[in-house]
Design a protein around this motif. Structure first.
Motif, short mmCIF file in Angstrom:
data_model
loop_
_atom_site.label_atom_id
_atom_site.label_comp_id
_atom_site.label_asym_id
_atom_site.label_seq_id
_atom_site.Cartn_x
_atom_site.Cartn_y
_atom_site.Cartn_z
N GLU A 163 -18.61 34.37 11.56
CA GLU A 163 -17.86 35.18 10.59
C GLU A 163 -18.63 35.35 9.29
O GLU A 163 -18.47 36.35 8.61
N SER A 164 -19.49 34.43 8.94
CA SER A 164 -20.22 34.54 7.68
C SER A 164 -21.38 35.52 7.77
O SER A 164 -21.95 35.88 6.75
N THR A 165 -21.72 35.98 8.95
CA THR A 165 -22.85 36.91 9.08
C THR A 165 -22.39 38.34 9.37
O THR A 165 -23.22 39.21 9.60
N GLN A 166 -21.09 38.61 9.37
CA GLN A 166 -20.60 39.96 9.61
C GLN A 166 -20.82 40.85 8.40
O GLN A 166 -21.23 40.40 7.34
N TYR A 167 -20.53 42.15 8.59
CA TYR A 167 -20.74 43.11 7.50
C TYR A 167 -19.84 42.76 6.32
O TYR A 167 -20.27 42.82 5.16
N THR A 168 -18.63 42.41 6.59
CA THR A 168 -17.74 41.90 5.54
C THR A 168 -17.50 40.42 5.86
O THR A 168 -16.61 40.07 6.65
N PRO A 169 -18.31 39.54 5.30
CA PRO A 169 -18.23 38.12 5.65
C PRO A 169 -16.91 37.48 5.22
O PRO A 169 -16.30 37.86 4.23
N LYS A 170 -16.50 36.51 6.02
CA LYS A 170 -15.29 35.75 5.72
C LYS A 170 -15.71 34.30 5.49
O LYS A 170 -16.28 33.67 6.37
N TYR A 171 -15.49 33.84 4.31
CA TYR A 171 -15.84 32.45 3.99
C TYR A 171 -14.62 31.58 4.02
O TYR A 171 -13.49 32.02 3.79
N LYS A 172 -14.81 30.32 4.25
CA LYS A 172 -13.70 29.37 4.30
C LYS A 172 -13.27 28.97 2.92
O LYS A 172 -13.90 28.89 1.98
N ARG A 177 -35.18 52.88 33.71
CA ARG A 177 -34.32 52.22 34.69
C ARG A 177 -33.72 50.93 34.14
O ARG A 177 -32.57 50.61 34.40
N GLU A 178 -34.48 50.18 33.38
CA GLU A 178 -34.00 48.90 32.84
C GLU A 178 -33.78 49.01 31.34
O GLU A 178 -34.24 48.17 30.58
N ARG A 179 -33.11 50.07 30.94
CA ARG A 179 -32.90 50.30 29.52
C ARG A 179 -31.93 49.29 28.93
O ARG A 179 -31.18 48.63 29.63
N PHE A 180 -31.92 49.24 27.61
CA PHE A 180 -31.08 48.29 26.89
C PHE A 180 -29.62 48.70 27.00
O PHE A 180 -29.27 49.85 26.76
N GLU A 181 -28.79 47.75 27.36
CA GLU A 181 -27.36 47.97 27.39
C GLU A 181 -26.72 46.88 26.53
O GLU A 181 -26.89 45.70 26.81
N PRO A 182 -26.02 47.27 25.49
CA PRO A 182 -25.44 46.25 24.59
C PRO A 182 -24.40 45.40 25.31
O PRO A 182 -23.68 45.87 26.19
N LEU A 183 -24.35 44.17 24.92
CA LEU A 183 -23.38 43.24 25.50
C LEU A 183 -22.01 43.47 24.88
O LEU A 183 -21.89 43.79 23.69
N LYS A 184 -20.96 43.31 25.64
CA LYS A 184 -19.60 43.58 25.16
C LYS A 184 -18.99 42.40 24.43
O LYS A 184 -18.39 42.54 23.39
N ASN A 185 -19.12 41.22 24.98
CA ASN A 185 -18.45 40.04 24.41
C ASN A 185 -19.47 39.10 23.79
O ASN A 185 -19.91 38.14 24.42
N VAL A 186 -19.84 39.38 22.56
CA VAL A 186 -20.79 38.53 21.87
C VAL A 186 -20.07 37.87 20.70
O VAL A 186 -19.39 38.54 19.92
N THR A 187 -20.20 36.58 20.59
CA THR A 187 -19.57 35.88 19.48
C THR A 187 -20.53 35.87 18.29
O THR A 187 -21.68 35.47 18.41
N VAL A 188 -20.01 36.33 17.17
CA VAL A 188 -20.81 36.41 15.95
C VAL A 188 -20.15 35.53 14.91
O VAL A 188 -18.92 35.54 14.75
#
Length: 74
Positions: free
Chosen positions: A65-74, A52-63
């Motif tokens: 940029e340096s921790t993404q799969y393809t990181p973007k550095y300044k 009943r209280e299963r995990f539901e991923p959040l839609k608007n999460v701020t991540v």
């Protein structure tokens, strides 16, 4: 008088044979099945609550940029 006492003791023995506290065999079987029933109810209740209280991923999460799969550095 002896007949009444004999009859009383027979009735008392019948009641004690059927009584939960005087019969070790019937009381241990009852407690065993009661504990199994309680464990099954607890398990099914836990599964239902997790469903009943299963995990539901959040839609608007701020991540960051340096921790993404393809990181973007300044």
């Amino acid at each position: 008088m002896d007949y009444q006492q004999e009859e009383y003791h027979e009735e008392l023995q019948k009641v004690q044979d059927r009584d939960f506290t005087h019969s070790w065999v019937s009381s241990s079987a009852f407690l065993f099945y009661l504990s199994i029933f309680c464990l099954v109810v607890f398990f099914l209740g836990s599964c239902f609550r997790l469903y009943r209280e299963r995990f539901e991923p959040l839609k608007n999460v701020t991540v960051q940029e340096s921790t993404q799969y393809t990181p973007k550095y300044k």
